[in-house]
Design a protein around this motif. Structure first.
Motif, PDB file in Angstrom:
ATOM      1  N   MET A  59       0.868  -1.187   0.000  1.00  0.00           N
ATOM      2  CA  MET A  59       0.000   0.000   0.000  1.00  0.00           C
ATOM      3  C   MET A  59       0.896   1.225   0.000  1.00  0.00           C
ATOM      4  N   THR A  60       0.266   2.377  -0.168  1.00  0.00           N
ATOM      5  CA  THR A  60       1.031   3.624  -0.099  1.00  0.00           C
ATOM      6  C   THR A  60       0.948   4.151   1.329  1.00  0.00           C
ATOM      7  N   VAL A  61       2.078   4.247   1.978  1.00  0.00           N
ATOM      8  CA  VAL A  61       2.103   4.677   3.378  1.00  0.00           C
ATOM      9  C   VAL A  61       2.829   6.016   3.449  1.00  0.00           C
ATOM     10  N   ASN A  62       2.144   7.043   3.878  1.00  0.00           N
ATOM     11  CA  ASN A  62       2.703   8.404   3.869  1.00  0.00           C
ATOM     12  C   ASN A  62       3.396   8.696   2.543  1.00  0.00           C
ATOM     13  N   ASP A  63       2.697   8.478   1.471  1.00  0.00           N
ATOM     14  CA  ASP A  63       3.144   8.782   0.099  1.00  0.00           C
ATOM     15  C   ASP A  63       4.244   7.882  -0.446  1.00  0.00           C
ATOM     16  N   THR A  64       4.572   6.810   0.256  1.00  0.00           N
ATOM     17  CA  THR A  64       5.627   5.910  -0.212  1.00  0.00           C
ATOM     18  C   THR A  64       5.077   4.492  -0.321  1.00  0.00           C
ATOM     19  N   PRO A  65       5.310   3.816  -1.451  1.00  0.00           N
ATOM     20  CA  PRO A  65       4.818   2.438  -1.550  1.00  0.00           C
ATOM     21  C   PRO A  65       5.647   1.503  -0.664  1.00  0.00           C
ATOM     22  N   ARG A  66       4.971   0.662   0.090  1.00  0.00           N
ATOM     23  CA  ARG A  66       5.670  -0.238   1.015  1.00  0.00           C
ATOM     24  C   ARG A  66       4.919  -1.545   1.173  1.00  0.00           C
ATOM     25  N   ASP A 193       8.889   0.118 -27.773  1.00  0.00           N
ATOM     26  CA  ASP A 193       8.827   1.401 -27.074  1.00  0.00           C
ATOM     27  C   ASP A 193       8.363   1.314 -25.630  1.00  0.00           C
ATOM     28  N   ALA A 194       7.504   0.337 -25.367  1.00  0.00           N
ATOM     29  CA  ALA A 194       6.987   0.219 -24.008  1.00  0.00           C
ATOM     30  C   ALA A 194       7.886  -0.682 -23.158  1.00  0.00           C
ATOM     31  N   GLY A 195       8.985  -1.130 -23.740  1.00  0.00           N
ATOM     32  CA  GLY A 195       9.854  -2.085 -23.062  1.00  0.00           C
ATOM     33  C   GLY A 195      11.030  -1.424 -22.358  1.00  0.00           C
ATOM     34  N   CYS A 196      12.161  -2.133 -22.361  1.00  0.00           N
ATOM     35  CA  CYS A 196      13.275  -1.711 -21.509  1.00  0.00           C
ATOM     36  C   CYS A 196      13.794  -0.319 -21.847  1.00  0.00           C
ATOM     37  N   HIS A 197      13.691   0.084 -23.133  1.00  0.00           N
ATOM     38  CA  HIS A 197      14.273   1.390 -23.487  1.00  0.00           C
ATOM     39  C   HIS A 197      13.476   2.567 -22.951  1.00  0.00           C
ATOM     40  N   ALA A 198      12.265   2.315 -22.451  1.00  0.00           N
ATOM     41  CA  ALA A 198      11.480   3.415 -21.886  1.00  0.00           C
ATOM     42  C   ALA A 198      11.969   3.787 -20.480  1.00  0.00           C
ATOM     43  N   CYS A 199      12.761   2.921 -19.880  1.00  0.00           N
ATOM     44  CA  CYS A 199      13.219   3.172 -18.499  1.00  0.00           C
ATOM     45  C   CYS A 199      14.209   4.324 -18.465  1.00  0.00           C
ATOM     46  N   HIS A 200      13.990   5.275 -17.576  1.00  0.00           N
ATOM     47  CA  HIS A 200      14.875   6.428 -17.448  1.00  0.00           C
ATOM     48  C   HIS A 200      15.995   6.209 -16.436  1.00  0.00           C
ATOM     49  N   GLY A 201      16.019   5.065 -15.831  1.00  0.00           N
ATOM     50  CA  GLY A 201      17.110   4.783 -14.892  1.00  0.00           C
ATOM     51  C   GLY A 201      17.087   5.603 -13.618  1.00  0.00           C
ATOM     52  N   HIS A 202      15.928   6.126 -13.221  1.00  0.00           N
ATOM     53  CA  HIS A 202      15.987   6.968 -12.020  1.00  0.00           C
ATOM     54  C   HIS A 202      15.888   6.199 -10.712  1.00  0.00           C
ATOM     55  N   GLN A 203      15.666   4.897 -10.832  1.00  0.00           N
ATOM     56  CA  GLN A 203      15.889   3.990  -9.697  1.00  0.00           C
ATOM     57  C   GLN A 203      14.956   4.152  -8.510  1.00  0.00           C
ATOM     58  N   ASN A 204      13.780   4.717  -8.722  1.00  0.00           N
ATOM     59  CA  ASN A 204      12.781   4.655  -7.650  1.00  0.00           C
ATOM     60  C   ASN A 204      12.499   3.194  -7.301  1.00  0.00           C
TER      61      ASN A 204
ATOM     62  N   MET B   1       9.363   9.728  -1.867  1.00  0.00           N
ATOM     63  CA  MET B   1       9.520   8.653  -2.853  1.00  0.00           C
ATOM     64  C   MET B   1      10.635   8.987  -3.854  1.00  0.00           C
ATOM     65  N   ARG B   2      10.777  10.295  -4.113  1.00  0.00           N
ATOM     66  CA  ARG B   2      11.791  10.682  -5.105  1.00  0.00           C
ATOM     67  C   ARG B   2      13.014  11.313  -4.436  1.00  0.00           C
ATOM     68  N   ASN B   3      13.095  11.127  -3.139  1.00  0.00           N
ATOM     69  CA  ASN B   3      14.138  11.799  -2.388  1.00  0.00           C
ATOM     70  C   ASN B   3      15.406  10.944  -2.311  1.00  0.00           C
ATOM     71  N   HIS B   4      16.053  10.748  -3.442  1.00  0.00           N
ATOM     72  CA  HIS B   4      17.314   9.984  -3.439  1.00  0.00           C
ATOM     73  C   HIS B   4      18.189  10.439  -4.602  1.00  0.00           C
ATOM     74  N   PRO B   5      19.507  10.206  -4.527  1.00  0.00           N
ATOM     75  CA  PRO B   5      20.441  10.803  -5.492  1.00  0.00           C
ATOM     76  C   PRO B   5      20.142  10.457  -6.948  1.00  0.00           C
ATOM     77  N   SER B   6      19.747   9.209  -7.233  1.00  0.00           N
ATOM     78  CA  SER B   6      19.537   8.838  -8.633  1.00  0.00           C
ATOM     79  C   SER B   6      18.391   9.638  -9.244  1.00  0.00           C
ATOM     80  N   TYR B   7      17.358   9.891  -8.435  1.00  0.00           N
ATOM     81  CA  TYR B   7      16.236  10.666  -8.972  1.00  0.00           C
ATOM     82  C   TYR B   7      16.661  12.108  -9.192  1.00  0.00           C
ATOM     83  N   ARG B   8      17.466  12.634  -8.273  1.00  0.00           N
ATOM     84  CA  ARG B   8      17.929  14.013  -8.447  1.00  0.00           C
ATOM     85  C   ARG B   8      18.804  14.102  -9.700  1.00  0.00           C
TER      86      ARG B   8
END
Ligand code: SF4
Ligand code: SF4
Ligand code: FES
Lengths: 235, 109
Positions: A59-66, A193-204, B1-8
């Motif tokens: 669920m989303t707990v205080n805006d973070t999925p956990r 297009d909807a596959g691996c190349h769409a990933c931006h690598g931001h690591q959320n 959720m976005r508070n980490h170096p990779s997202y920045r």
């Protein structure tokens, strides 16, 4: 007493506030269960194992999925309040229960299933646990299908057709599996297009995966293999 | 959720890219106009104004941020995974700032 705000409704709805007694070692799932058992039996939510194995309680707990069964209230409570909502990026069935079908469908779209060879196996495949490819697969294989990464991924919310971290991570375990017989088929399934190349690598996804999987690593691996296969004209 | 170096790092790369897309054409137009209307000496005077230099410094820093951020992404996607990739964010930012500082020193000294 804790003030627990819980999303009630579907896409349309509101937060209701409940008072729940604070307990030592209480988990977020304990809060939800208390509300459902003692205060409002009409509250819908989902869980099964309560020990971090089944992946159904996210669920989303205080805006973070956990994963709520393994999240201590103490870790997330802010000034006596906890706000609990359904997972992001998925349709809401009711209250805290999301419809997981799009998430699991994407696992299939990414061809996230083992493809055996045609001939019946005559012997057990010998795979050394030290084999580098096996190690890659092993690092990614313990996914519990909780969709926490999927909820955390902004690309999924920007482009709803994106396969998402879990499905791509699963595809990576299969192309890294020496016993699987359709490596190119797996790569084709994740190459558009909807596959691996769409990933931006931001690591959320990496930051939030409760079992410590690194989908970005898996997706980067897929990007390399897709590129190599394309260069060799095999896609 | 976005508070980490990779997202920045992602945000910096995206925003510097957008800023460059907006800034670069304007920069080139202004440069072209200045060159057209003024003779070279006049242009050099114009280019020596602090505001112009400041704008150029920002442009250089944006370019450097975008360049090193892009190299970092290429490294993540093309090289085998390294758990040190988190440190690369710091290195990319440091390299961009060093380039910016170098530009400031050269143009204001
Ligand atoms: S790294 Fe890729 S999969 Fe993970 S959250 Fe970012 S865009 Fe989504
Ligand atoms: S990769 Fe991690 S966060 Fe994503 S579904 Fe699997 S276990 Fe959950
Ligand atoms: S209830 Fe099974 S993982 Fe939380």
């Amino acid at each position: 007493m804790l003030k627990v705000e819980i999303w009630r409704g579907t896409e349309e709805g509101r937060y209701e506030t409940y008072e729940v007694p604070s307990q030592p070692s209480q988990t977020v799932l304990d809060l939800v269960t208390f509300v459902q058992r003692k205060l409002d039996p009409s509250l819908a939510y989902r869980f099964a194992c309560r020990v971090g194995v089944c992946g159904s309680c996210a669920m989303t707990v205080n805006d973070t999925p956990r994963w709520t069964c393994r999240t201590h209230v103490q870790k997330v409570v802010e000034r006596g309040r906890v706000r609990i909502a359904p997972l992001r990026n998925l349709p809401i069935v009711k209250d805290l229960a999301t419809d997981m079908v799009p998430f699991f469908d994407k696992g299939q779209e990414a061809k996230g299933r083992f493809i055996p060879s045609d001939a019946a196996a005559t012997s057990v495949a010998e795979i050394s646990p030290e084999d580098p490819k096996r190690k890659e697969a092993d690092a990614a294989i313990e996914c519990i299908g909780c969709a926490v990464c999927y909820a955390a991924c902004d690309v999924v919310s920007w482009r709803p057709e994106y396969l998402g971290p879990a499905a791509l991570n699963r595809a990576w375990t299969l192309v890294s599996d020496a016993r699987d017989s359709d490596r190119i088929g797996h790569l084709q399934a994740v190459a558009d297009d909807a596959g691996c190349h769409a990933c931006h690598g931001h690591q959320n996804c990496v930051e939030h995966c409760p079992v410590g999987i690194n989908p970005t690593r898996s997706i980067s691996g897929l990007k390399r293999l897709v590129l190599m296969a394309a260069v060799r004209g095999r896609l | 959720m976005r508070n980490h170096p990779s997202y920045r790092a992602f945000l910096v790369h995206r925003l510097s890219g957008i800023a460059l897309a907006l800034f670069l054409p304007a920069h080139l137009i202004v440069l072209g106009l200045a060159l057209e209307t003024a003779m070279l000496d006049g242009f050099l005077d114009w280019a020596a104004q602090p505001a112009v230099k400041a704008a150029e410094t920002i442009l250089v820093i944006l370019l450097a941020l975008h360049l090193f951020g892009g190299l970092r992404l290429l490294a993540i996607e093309l090289l085998p995974w390294s758990d040190r990739q988190k440190d690369w964010i710091g290195w990319a930012a440091a390299a961009a700032l060093a380039v910016g500082a170098g530009f400031v020193v050269r143009s204001f000294a």
